[in-house]
Design a protein around this motif. Structure first.
Motif, mmCIF file in Angstrom:
data_model
loop_
_atom_site.group_PDB
_atom_site.id
_atom_site.type_symbol
_atom_site.label_atom_id
_atom_site.label_comp_id
_atom_site.label_asym_id
_atom_site.label_seq_id
_atom_site.Cartn_x
_atom_site.Cartn_y
_atom_site.Cartn_z
ATOM 1 N N LEU A 44 0.204 17.643 -47.273
ATOM 2 C CA LEU A 44 1.213 18.159 -46.158
ATOM 3 C C LEU A 44 2.066 19.105 -46.778
ATOM 4 O O LEU A 44 2.825 19.772 -45.901
ATOM 5 N N ASP A 45 2.183 19.341 -48.178
ATOM 6 C CA ASP A 45 3.292 20.396 -48.753
ATOM 7 C C ASP A 45 2.601 21.103 -49.984
ATOM 8 O O ASP A 45 3.402 21.871 -50.517
ATOM 9 N N LYS A 46 1.482 21.299 -49.871
ATOM 10 C CA LYS A 46 0.937 22.432 -51.174
ATOM 11 C C LYS A 46 0.642 23.485 -50.462
ATOM 12 O O LYS A 46 0.800 23.711 -49.334
ATOM 13 N N GLU A 47 0.999 24.521 -51.417
ATOM 14 C CA GLU A 47 1.001 25.926 -51.146
ATOM 15 C C GLU A 47 -0.346 26.488 -51.417
ATOM 16 O O GLU A 47 -1.008 27.318 -50.399
ATOM 17 N N GLN B 245 11.502 8.226 -58.263
ATOM 18 C CA GLN B 245 12.455 8.681 -56.747
ATOM 19 C C GLN B 245 12.558 7.569 -55.842
ATOM 20 O O GLN B 245 11.997 7.761 -54.650
ATOM 21 N N GLU B 246 13.487 6.932 -56.070
ATOM 22 C CA GLU B 246 13.608 5.621 -55.342
ATOM 23 C C GLU B 246 13.907 5.818 -53.732
ATOM 24 O O GLU B 246 13.247 5.226 -52.730
ATOM 25 N N GLU B 247 14.607 6.911 -53.401
ATOM 26 C CA GLU B 247 14.951 7.089 -51.763
ATOM 27 C C GLU B 247 13.692 7.510 -51.345
ATOM 28 O O GLU B 247 13.508 7.140 -50.247
ATOM 29 N N LEU B 248 12.782 8.243 -51.886
ATOM 30 C CA LEU B 248 11.423 8.644 -51.254
ATOM 31 C C LEU B 248 10.506 7.652 -51.511
ATOM 32 O O LEU B 248 9.708 7.403 -50.211
ATOM 33 N N GLU B 249 10.317 6.717 -52.552
ATOM 34 C CA GLU B 249 9.397 5.834 -52.454
ATOM 35 C C GLU B 249 9.596 4.479 -51.635
ATOM 36 O O GLU B 249 8.643 3.648 -51.391
ATOM 37 N N THR B 250 10.930 4.269 -51.264
ATOM 38 C CA THR B 250 11.232 3.182 -50.527
ATOM 39 C C THR B 250 11.789 3.577 -49.072
ATOM 40 O O THR B 250 12.539 2.766 -48.271
ATOM 41 N N MET B 251 11.185 4.511 -48.465
ATOM 42 C CA MET B 251 11.921 4.944 -47.203
ATOM 43 C C MET B 251 11.245 3.924 -45.912
ATOM 44 O O MET B 251 10.094 3.354 -46.283
ATOM 45 N N GLU B 252 11.857 3.916 -44.935
ATOM 46 C CA GLU B 252 11.156 2.919 -43.847
ATOM 47 C C GLU B 252 10.083 3.506 -43.189
ATOM 48 O O GLU B 252 10.026 4.894 -43.225
ATOM 49 N N ALA C 230 9.227 4.110 -40.552
ATOM 50 C CA ALA C 230 9.347 5.085 -39.049
ATOM 51 C C ALA C 230 9.870 6.533 -39.979
ATOM 52 O O ALA C 230 9.660 7.629 -39.366
ATOM 53 N N LYS C 231 10.552 6.349 -40.833
ATOM 54 C CA LYS C 231 11.105 7.839 -41.503
ATOM 55 C C LYS C 231 9.856 8.364 -42.229
ATOM 56 O O LYS C 231 9.925 9.767 -42.208
ATOM 57 N N ILE C 232 9.084 7.650 -42.904
ATOM 58 C CA ILE C 232 7.825 8.385 -43.406
ATOM 59 C C ILE C 232 7.061 9.138 -42.674
ATOM 60 O O ILE C 232 6.728 10.057 -42.591
ATOM 61 N N LYS C 233 6.586 8.241 -41.256
ATOM 62 C CA LYS C 233 5.933 9.072 -40.322
ATOM 63 C C LYS C 233 6.747 10.062 -39.860
ATOM 64 O O LYS C 233 5.821 11.175 -39.288
ATOM 65 N N ALA C 234 8.093 10.309 -39.773
ATOM 66 C CA ALA C 234 8.742 11.425 -39.253
ATOM 67 C C ALA C 234 8.671 12.674 -40.111
ATOM 68 O O ALA C 234 8.408 13.796 -39.847
ATOM 69 N N VAL C 235 8.631 12.059 -41.480
ATOM 70 C CA VAL C 235 8.590 13.218 -42.684
ATOM 71 C C VAL C 235 7.193 13.660 -42.392
ATOM 72 O O VAL C 235 7.077 15.065 -42.497
ATOM 73 N N GLN C 236 6.265 12.926 -42.315
ATOM 74 C CA GLN C 236 4.840 13.453 -42.188
ATOM 75 C C GLN C 236 4.468 14.338 -41.267
ATOM 76 O O GLN C 236 3.951 15.186 -41.356
ATOM 77 N N GLU C 237 4.847 14.020 -40.030
ATOM 78 C CA GLU C 237 4.916 14.786 -38.672
ATOM 79 C C GLU C 237 5.477 16.045 -38.995
ATOM 80 O O GLU C 237 4.650 17.206 -38.570
ATOM 81 N N GLU C 238 6.657 16.354 -39.271
ATOM 82 C CA GLU C 238 7.354 17.403 -39.635
ATOM 83 C C GLU C 238 6.532 18.137 -40.419
ATOM 84 O O GLU C 238 6.424 19.539 -40.367
ATOM 85 N N ASP D 270 4.646 10.870 -48.731
ATOM 86 C CA ASP D 270 5.632 12.227 -48.382
ATOM 87 C C ASP D 270 5.040 13.395 -48.606
ATOM 88 O O ASP D 270 5.310 14.651 -48.200
ATOM 89 N N HIS D 271 3.705 13.247 -49.308
ATOM 90 C CA HIS D 271 2.889 14.523 -49.762
ATOM 91 C C HIS D 271 1.422 14.323 -49.460
ATOM 92 O O HIS D 271 0.734 15.570 -49.108
ATOM 93 N N PHE D 272 0.990 13.299 -48.890
ATOM 94 C CA PHE D 272 -0.329 13.373 -48.373
ATOM 95 C C PHE D 272 -0.611 12.285 -47.507
ATOM 96 O O PHE D 272 0.416 11.048 -47.256
ATOM 97 N N TYR D 273 -1.192 12.785 -46.348
ATOM 98 C CA TYR D 273 -1.503 11.915 -45.051
ATOM 99 C C TYR D 273 -2.987 11.320 -45.162
ATOM 100 O O TYR D 273 -3.679 12.153 -45.377
#
Length: 448
Positions: A302-305, A19-26, A28-36, A274-277
Motif C-alpha cells: 500500500l505504501d512502498k515506493e 506503534q500502539e495507535e496503529l496496531e489497535t485501530m478499529e 473501520a479505520k483500518i479499511k479507510a486507511v487501506q482504501e486511501e 496499514d502497509h499491506f492489503y
C-alpha cells in the motif's frame, strides 16, 4: 545459572506494542486507511511503470476504473513469472538514484527476484520487524541474536533493522558456526533468537550435544520464519531451547520478514494491514474468497515506493480471520500456511505437503530431520521418505527396525492416503541446514 534470572525485568517498562495507535485501530479505520493508500498507490504505479500499465491495458483496466477498495478485484495479478520477465528493474517505480538497497530471493530456478528499496521502504520494513519483536516480548533491554543469513537474503537485514528500531542490543551472527552461536548466546546473554525454524531446531540439538540445557542460556523467545513449520516442530523447539517460539511471515517480493507476525496467543499472524492489503483467492480460478475460507494469499503493497507490487500471488495457502485477539491488536490474522500451492507434490494423483510429513514424524516421536524423494519409473511415481533417528531411538529400536518402519509407514498412509517407502537412517545421516532446509527432492522434473 538460575533460570529465573533471565526473566528478571524489574525496573523495565514492558511494551506491548511498538506503534500502539496503529496496531489497535478499529476495523473501520483500518479499511479507510487501506482504501486511501490503495487508490493513491494504484495511480502511482500505473503512472510510473510501463510493464504494469501494459498488464492493466491488456485486461482493459484504466485509472477511471478504480475508484474504491472493492475495485482491486479488477486489477491483474502479478506472479513470480512477471518478476522474472521484468528482471532486473522492469517493475521499478522510482529512479535508481532514489533507491538505497537491493535484496534478492534465494530461489534456485530461473532468474532471481531482485527487490529495490528507497529509504522510506527500509524504514517501513524495519518498523514492521520491530512490531514483531515487541509482540514476542522484546524491549530495548533485550539482546537479539540474528542468525538468519545476511547478504541478499532478507531475513538477516529485516530482523537486524527491526532490533535497531526497537533499541535492542543486536548480535549480527548470520547463520552457521553453531558452536560459536551457542558460545555468544551464553557469553553475551542473548534473550531473543531470530533464524529459520530448522536452524533453531539444530541449535537446540547442538546445545544438548555440547552438554548444556536451556538453564545454561538466557533465551526467552525466538522469532522463526522463511520456511514452513508445524505446531509439532514449535513444541520441539520450545522444549529444546526453553523458549516461546513465534512465527513471522514475509517474502522478498513484498519487503521481507515482518509482513505478518505472531503475538502471545500463537494462533496466527497479524498482518500489518496499514502497509499491506491481503486477499485469499481460489488458486485455480483466481476468484476472491470470503474471509475464513482457505485459499491462496495475495498481497498488495500500500505504501512502498521503489518496488510496490499490486495483487502479488504468494502461492501460500492460508485462512484470514478477524476473530478478536486477546493481545489487543486488531489487524487481520493469517493462519500458519499449510504449504504452498506450487510446493505441493502430486504423487500418484494425491496432494502431498511436506508439512504433513513433518506432523506425522513429530507426533510419532521422530526428529524433524527428513527428506522426501520422488521419482518416476516408467509411468509410475516412486515416493521415498528418509527419516533420521535420534541417538536414543537408534539404541531403542535396535533389531526391531522392521516393526518401527511398519508402524511409521502406517501412520503416513493414514495421513496421506498413499504408501511411501520409509527408510530409517542412522543419526546424523540427513545433512543439517543453516538456512532454509531442503526437504524435497523431486527427480521427476529431470525427466520432463
Amino acid at each position: 545459572m538460575e533460570k529465573d534470572k533471565k526473566y528478571n525485568l524489574e525496573g523495565v517498562t514492558l511494551k506491548k506494542f511498538f506503534q500502539e495507535e496503529l496496531e489497535t485501530m478499529e476495523t473501520a479505520k483500518i479499511k479507510a486507511v487501506q482504501e486511501e493508500k490503495f487508490l493513491k498507490q494504484f495511480k502511482f504505479v500505473y503512472g510510473n511503470n510501463a510493464y504494469y500499465r501494459k498488464l492493466c491495458d491488456k485486461k482493459g483496466v484504466g485509472l477511471d476504473d478504480v475508484k474504491c477498495m472493492a475495485d482491486i478485484a479488477k486489477l491483474p495479478f502479478l506472479t513470480k513469472a512477471d518478476l522474472r520477465e521484468a528482471y532486473p528493474d522492469g517493475l521499478l517505480c522510482k529512479p535508481l538514484a532514489d533507491c538505497v538497497r537491493i535484496q534478492s530471493t534465494s530461489g534456485t530456478t530461473g532468474k532471481r527476484v531482485v527487490a529495490y528499496y528507497t529509504q522510506h521502504d527500509v524504514d517501513l520494513w524495519e518498523e514492521c520487524c520491530a512490531r514483531a519483536i515487541v509482540a514476542a516480548g522484546g524491549t530495548k533491554e533485550d539482546v537479539v541474536q540474528v542468525a538468519y543469513g545476511y547478504g541478499l537474503f532478507t531475513g538477516g537485514a529485516g530482523l537486524h533493522g527491526g532490533s535497531h528500531k526497537l533499541g535492542s542490543l543486536t548480535l549480527p551472527m548470520s547463520s552457521g558456526n553453531t558452536e560459536r552461536q551457542i558460545q555468544f548466546m551464553q557469553d553475551l546473554g542473548s534473550t531473543i533468537l531470530c533464524c529459520t525454524p530448522s536452524y533453531a531446531a539444530y541449535i537446540g540439538e547442538k546445545l544438548h550435544e555440547m552438554g548444556f540445557t536451556p538453564d545454561d542460556i538466557k533465551l526467552k523467545a525466538g522469532i522463526f520464519g522463511a520456511e514452513p513449520w508445524t505446531e509439532e516442530m514449535r513444541q520441539n523447539i520450545q522444549n529444546s531451547l526453553g523458549i516461546k517460539a513465534y512465527d513471522i511471515y514475509g517474502l522478498t517480493e513484498i519487503s521481507g520478514p515482518g509482513v505478518a507476525f505472531e503475538c502471545e496467543e500463537q494462533t496466527g499472524m497479524h498482518i500489518n494491514e496499514d502497509h499491506f492489503y491481503a486477499e485469499t483467492i481460489d488458486p485455480e480460478t483466481g476468484e476472491v474468497l470470503p474471509e475464513g475460507s482457505e485459499g491462496e494469499l495475495v498481497f498488495t503493497s500500500l505504501d512502498k515506493e521503489a518496488f510496490p507490487l499490486l495483487r502479488y500471488r504468494t502461492r501460500d495457502l492460508t485462512v484470514l480471520t478477524r476473530e478478536k485477539c486477546s493481545c489487543g491488536r486488531t489487524f487481520v490474522k493469517m493462519k500458519k500456511p499449510k504449504g504452498r500451492s506450487d510446493d505441493m507434490l502430486i504423487i500418484r494423483g494425491v496432494n502431498v505437503f511436506p508439512s504433513q510429513i513433518e506432523t506425522v514424524l513429530l507426533k510419532q516421536g521422530y526428529t524433524p530431520n527428513y527428506q522426501i524423494i520422488v521419482d518416476r519409473i516408467g509411468n509410475e511415481d516412486t515416493f521415498d521418505i528418509n527419516v533420521e533417528l535420534s541417538e536414543e531411538q537408534f539404541r531403542k529400536i535396535g533389531d526391531d527396525v522392521d516393526i518401527a518402519n511398519k508402524n511409521l509407514t502406517a501412520a503416513f498412509v493414514q495421513m496421506l492416503g498413499i504408501r511411501p517407502r520409509v527408510h530409517l537412517l542412522a543419526p546424523k545421516s540427513v545433512v543439517r541446514s543453516e538456512g532454509k532446509a531442503v526437504r524435497v527432492i523431486d527427480k521427476r522434473k529431470l525427466h520432463d
